[in-house]
Scaffold this motif. Structure first.
Motif, PDB file in Angstrom:
ATOM      1  N   THR A  55       0.826  -1.206   0.000  1.00 22.41           N
ATOM      2  CA  THR A  55       0.000   0.000   0.000  1.00 22.41           C
ATOM      3  C   THR A  55       0.861   1.257   0.000  1.00 22.41           C
ATOM      4  O   THR A  55       0.377   2.345   0.285  1.00 22.41           O
ATOM      5  CB  THR A  55      -0.944   0.020   1.211  1.00 22.41           C
ATOM      6  N   ARG A 103       2.964   4.003  -2.004  1.00 25.73           N
ATOM      7  CA  ARG A 103       3.076   4.560  -3.353  1.00 25.73           C
ATOM      8  C   ARG A 103       4.488   4.355  -3.898  1.00 25.73           C
ATOM      9  O   ARG A 103       4.689   4.143  -5.085  1.00 25.73           O
ATOM     10  CB  ARG A 103       2.730   6.056  -3.320  1.00 25.73           C
ATOM     11  N   ARG A 144      -8.382  -4.663  -4.440  1.00 24.84           N
ATOM     12  CA  ARG A 144      -9.093  -3.516  -3.896  1.00 24.84           C
ATOM     13  C   ARG A 144      -8.547  -2.221  -4.518  1.00 24.84           C
ATOM     14  O   ARG A 144      -9.188  -1.184  -4.489  1.00 24.84           O
ATOM     15  CB  ARG A 144      -8.938  -3.526  -2.372  1.00 24.84           C
ATOM     16  N   LEU A 145      -7.334  -2.303  -5.075  1.00 22.25           N
ATOM     17  CA  LEU A 145      -6.710  -1.133  -5.694  1.00 22.25           C
ATOM     18  C   LEU A 145      -6.918  -1.182  -7.209  1.00 22.25           C
ATOM     19  O   LEU A 145      -7.330  -2.198  -7.754  1.00 22.25           O
ATOM     20  CB  LEU A 145      -5.209  -1.099  -5.376  1.00 22.25           C
ATOM     21  N   ASP A 146      -6.609  -0.099  -7.869  1.00 24.71           N
ATOM     22  CA  ASP A 146      -6.738  -0.051  -9.322  1.00 24.71           C
ATOM     23  C   ASP A 146      -5.458  -0.590  -9.949  1.00 24.71           C
ATOM     24  O   ASP A 146      -4.543   0.150 -10.277  1.00 24.71           O
ATOM     25  CB  ASP A 146      -6.997   1.394  -9.763  1.00 24.71           C
ATOM     26  N   MET A 155      -5.018  -1.994   5.057  1.00 23.59           N
ATOM     27  CA  MET A 155      -6.277  -2.326   4.404  1.00 23.59           C
ATOM     28  C   MET A 155      -7.390  -2.563   5.428  1.00 23.59           C
ATOM     29  O   MET A 155      -8.559  -2.331   5.145  1.00 23.59           O
ATOM     30  CB  MET A 155      -6.102  -3.561   3.503  1.00 23.59           C
ATOM     31  N   VAL A 209      -8.525   0.902   6.142  1.00 25.27           N
ATOM     32  CA  VAL A 209      -9.325   1.408   5.015  1.00 25.27           C
ATOM     33  C   VAL A 209     -10.730   0.820   5.068  1.00 25.27           C
ATOM     34  O   VAL A 209     -11.729   1.537   4.938  1.00 25.27           O
ATOM     35  CB  VAL A 209      -8.633   1.070   3.663  1.00 25.27           C
ATOM     36  N   MET A 246     -16.350   5.046  -0.266  1.00 25.46           N
ATOM     37  CA  MET A 246     -15.478   4.147  -1.021  1.00 25.46           C
ATOM     38  C   MET A 246     -14.272   4.958  -1.459  1.00 25.46           C
ATOM     39  O   MET A 246     -14.386   5.841  -2.306  1.00 25.46           O
ATOM     40  CB  MET A 246     -16.280   3.617  -2.228  1.00 25.46           C
ATOM     41  N   LEU A 247     -13.122   4.674  -0.865  1.00 21.12           N
ATOM     42  CA  LEU A 247     -11.912   5.444  -1.184  1.00 21.12           C
ATOM     43  C   LEU A 247     -11.352   4.995  -2.528  1.00 21.12           C
ATOM     44  O   LEU A 247     -11.313   3.792  -2.807  1.00 21.12           O
ATOM     45  CB  LEU A 247     -10.857   5.231  -0.099  1.00 21.12           C
ATOM     46  N   ASP A 248     -10.900   5.932  -3.350  1.00 19.16           N
ATOM     47  CA  ASP A 248     -10.256   5.488  -4.590  1.00 19.16           C
ATOM     48  C   ASP A 248      -8.786   5.168  -4.319  1.00 19.16           C
ATOM     49  O   ASP A 248      -8.262   5.432  -3.242  1.00 19.16           O
ATOM     50  CB  ASP A 248     -10.468   6.497  -5.728  1.00 19.16           C
ATOM     51  N   THR A 249      -8.150   4.537  -5.321  1.00 20.62           N
ATOM     52  CA  THR A 249      -6.792   4.013  -5.133  1.00 20.62           C
ATOM     53  C   THR A 249      -5.819   5.084  -4.636  1.00 20.62           C
ATOM     54  O   THR A 249      -5.031   4.836  -3.723  1.00 20.62           O
ATOM     55  CB  THR A 249      -6.281   3.393  -6.438  1.00 20.62           C
ATOM     56  N   ASP A 250      -5.879   6.271  -5.228  1.00 19.59           N
ATOM     57  CA  ASP A 250      -4.954   7.334  -4.815  1.00 19.59           C
ATOM     58  C   ASP A 250      -5.104   7.640  -3.332  1.00 19.59           C
ATOM     59  O   ASP A 250      -4.111   7.827  -2.626  1.00 19.59           O
ATOM     60  CB  ASP A 250      -5.216   8.612  -5.632  1.00 19.59           C
ATOM     61  N   VAL A 283      -6.320   5.627  -1.014  1.00 17.80           N
ATOM     62  CA  VAL A 283      -5.856   4.474  -0.223  1.00 17.80           C
ATOM     63  C   VAL A 283      -4.340   4.572  -0.029  1.00 17.80           C
ATOM     64  O   VAL A 283      -3.814   4.373   1.061  1.00 17.80           O
ATOM     65  CB  VAL A 283      -6.238   3.139  -0.899  1.00 17.80           C
ATOM     66  N   LEU A 284      -3.624   4.908  -1.114  1.00 14.04           N
ATOM     67  CA  LEU A 284      -2.164   4.974  -1.033  1.00 14.04           C
ATOM     68  C   LEU A 284      -1.690   6.207  -0.266  1.00 14.04           C
ATOM     69  O   LEU A 284      -0.626   6.191   0.347  1.00 14.04           O
ATOM     70  CB  LEU A 284      -1.548   4.981  -2.438  1.00 14.04           C
ATOM     71  N   ASP A 285      -2.477   7.277  -0.319  1.00 12.73           N
ATOM     72  CA  ASP A 285      -2.059   8.522   0.350  1.00 12.73           C
ATOM     73  C   ASP A 285      -2.379   8.530   1.841  1.00 12.73           C
ATOM     74  O   ASP A 285      -1.899   9.397   2.574  1.00 12.73           O
ATOM     75  CB  ASP A 285      -2.743   9.729  -0.316  1.00 12.73           C
TER      76      ASP A 285
END
Lengths: 466, 77
Positions: free
Chosen positions: A206, A208, A234-236, B37, B40, B50-54, B56-58
């Motif tokens: 997770t 970046r 769960r990620l793109d 996760m 999240v 619903m969080l988007d990928t960016d 989630v990573l941030d």
């Protein structure tokens, strides 16, 4: 030299890439560094010794690991973040002559060049000449039970994996799993042996930075356990994974069919492949691979035996069973361990298995020779792809009172006889000790433990539960 | 804010009194990718977002979580 490093002694292609520091080591440079470090370790060890190694995913740790093997020493890789108490317990049990990468424990060890050396001249229980690797049976917690492996077995498994996955020198595999875990280590071993490169990163899935490194360094594959892929889905993935990433490998337990299909579609769109694999630390790492072409019609299967390996299904007495019958899974191959180790005394032991392993898993071979796992015979739970030995948990939990431990779905079930459960804080501490989250430990109270006719705990009755 | 603090404590198995405002990704052993996760999922379920990928990573710290939740219209007092 180990993993054929000498044969590529002049190769300029990258062997180790370390995004955090920006360093890159070619196979030729790796060969040179390992040779130098092996010499220093030999001087330090003065004979066959046990090296306990904090196996971080960085260049120095990999060089020390390879150098120890090259120097003919026995290596016990451990997670670098292992807590002090567990480390102290393992040191007391195995009494390593050399410790690399961990801080000095108490006064028994002194700094000596590249590592720590145990004080005193007297030699300990001698180590079997063939012993090269002691791997913990559960990667995250540093279980005291280890698997004893020869260098021949480790190299044989690396070759088997190279063949089955068709790993070529252009591959670049990131360390998405810990190197102290047999599956993570097999990625390193097989890629070095294939003349390919390993991207050494400690970043989590997770982060970046991990995905940036995979892009910058052109990662071609990704290795994961079911928990890794649950997280990825769960990620793109389409956006995160660089176009160079075309091979996915999955082991460490069965993946849900819907998830398998999603991953297959994902790699399919970029012309890549998904390999489902089956293995155990007891067989160095891998025993079977499901070829991608078998996946569409055998989703959920464990795969076919690796080259030079053989899988058979046997009955309770060890007699082979015909195809489609369910029984105990046995594996035969050059990558099978010499046996288990539980303390220093066991490092003297030779091969007790003769290349034949009772996996403790139950399953069946279908008419096409593909293996399917149907259950477990040994008392194990599997959580996040890691095995938890239920008897060990039971021993550790005995302080709470009479207790019986069984496996649930990605959980460990603790049945305790008594009036009250331990305090939440105690339950959290206990979970942490096992490397689990408290929600993965399910406690319940019983009036008494169910017993079999022989007076032993009736685990089957417990598993069915009230 | 206290609700978010509680979700952090639950996700990382921390005591009910422990301070979480300064926590960051990989700052404690429990905040690894699996713990991340879990956090999240807890935030998404509790606040029905619903969080988007960016995002989630941030979501790398407690402070960042608060900022991101505000972006999704979660009332943080």
């Amino acid at each position: 030299m180990v993993f054929g490093l000498a044969e590529r002694g002049t190769a300029t292609g990258p062997a180790l890439l370390e995004p955090a520091s920006g360093t890159s080591l070619s196979h030729a440079e790796l060969h040179r560094r390992v040779t130098g470090q092996a010499g220093r370790l030999r001087d330090l060890a003065k004979g066959k010794s046990l090296v306990m190694l904090a196996f971080a995913s960085d260049t120095d740790s990999v060089v020390t690991y390879l150098a120890a093997l090259e120097a003919g020493l026995a290596v016990m890789p451990l997670p670098p973040q292992l807590d002090h108490q567990r480390l102290a317990e393992l040191i007391a049990l195995y009494r390593p002559e050399i410790i690399a990468g961990f801080p000095a424990p108490e006064a028994d060890y002194e700094s000596a060049g590249p590592a720590l050396r145990r004080r005193g001249q007297g030699r300990d229980t001698s180590i079997h000449p063939d012993l090269a690797l002691l791997l913990s049976t559960s990667g995250s917690t540093g279980s005291p039970k280890t698997v004893r492996l020869t260098l021949a077995a480790v190299e044989a498994n690396a070759r088997q994996i190279i063949q089955a996955l068709e790993i070529g020198p252009a591959e670049r595999a990131p360390t998405t799993l810990p190197l102290s875990y047999s599956y993570g280590l097999s990625v390193l071993n097989s890629h070095l042996m294939a003349g390919a490169a390993v991207i050494l990163t400690q970043e989590g899935l997770t982060s970046r930075q991990l995905w940036q490194s995979l892009t910058d360094y052109g990662a071609t594959s990704f290795a994961g356990v079911p928990a890794s892929y649950q997280l990825l889905c769960r990620l793109d993935l389409e956006t995160l994974a660089p176009p160079s990433l075309t091979t996915l490998t999955q082991a460490g337990g069965a993946l849900a069919p819907a998830l398998l299909n999603r991953l297959r579609d994902f790699v399919g769109r970029r012309g890549g492949r998904l390999f489902v694999m089956y293995g155990q630390t007891e067989a160095t790492a891998r025993m079977a691979v499901l070829p991608p072409e078998d996946l569409p019609h055998s989703p959920g299967a464990a795969g076919r035996a690796l080259p030079h390996g053989r899988i058979e299904v046997v009955d309770d007495d060890g007699a082979p069973l015909p195809a489609t019958a369910i029984g105990h899974i046995r594996y035969h191959g050059p990558n099978v361990m010499m046996g288990y180790g539980e303390s220093r005394a066991d490092v003297a032991l030779g091969d007790l298995l003769g290349g034949s392993l009772d996996t403790g898993d139950l399953g069946t071979l279908d008419a096409g020779g593909v293996l399917w796992i149907t259950g477990r015979h040994k008392r194990m739970a599997k959580i996040n792809g890691l095995r938890i030995n239920l008897d060990e948990v039971e021993t550790l939990a005995a302080g709470f009172g009479p207790v019986a431990v069984t496996a649930g779905d990605e959980t460990v079930q603790v049945a305790l006889v008594g009036a009250d459960l331990p305090e939440p804080e105690q339950r959290r501490d206990f979970a942490r000790r096992l490397g689990l989250h408290s929600s993965q430990l399910r406690w319940r109270l019983l009036g008494h433990l169910p017993l079999t006719d022989h007076g032993k705990v009736d685990y089957a009755a417990l598993a069915e539960g009230p | 804010m206290d609700k978010i603090r509680d979700l952090f404590r639950e996700s990382f198995d921390l005591d009910s009194a422990s301070a979480v405002d300064d926590l960051a990704y990989r700052g404690i052993p429990a905040w690894d990718s699996v713990g991340h996760m879990r956090l999240v999922a807890a935030l998404e379920t509790t606040f029905d977002i619903m969080l988007d990928t960016d995002d989630v990573l941030d979501l790398g710290s407690f402070a960042k979580a608060v900022t991101i939740l505000r972006k999704y219209g979660v009332e943080v007092s």
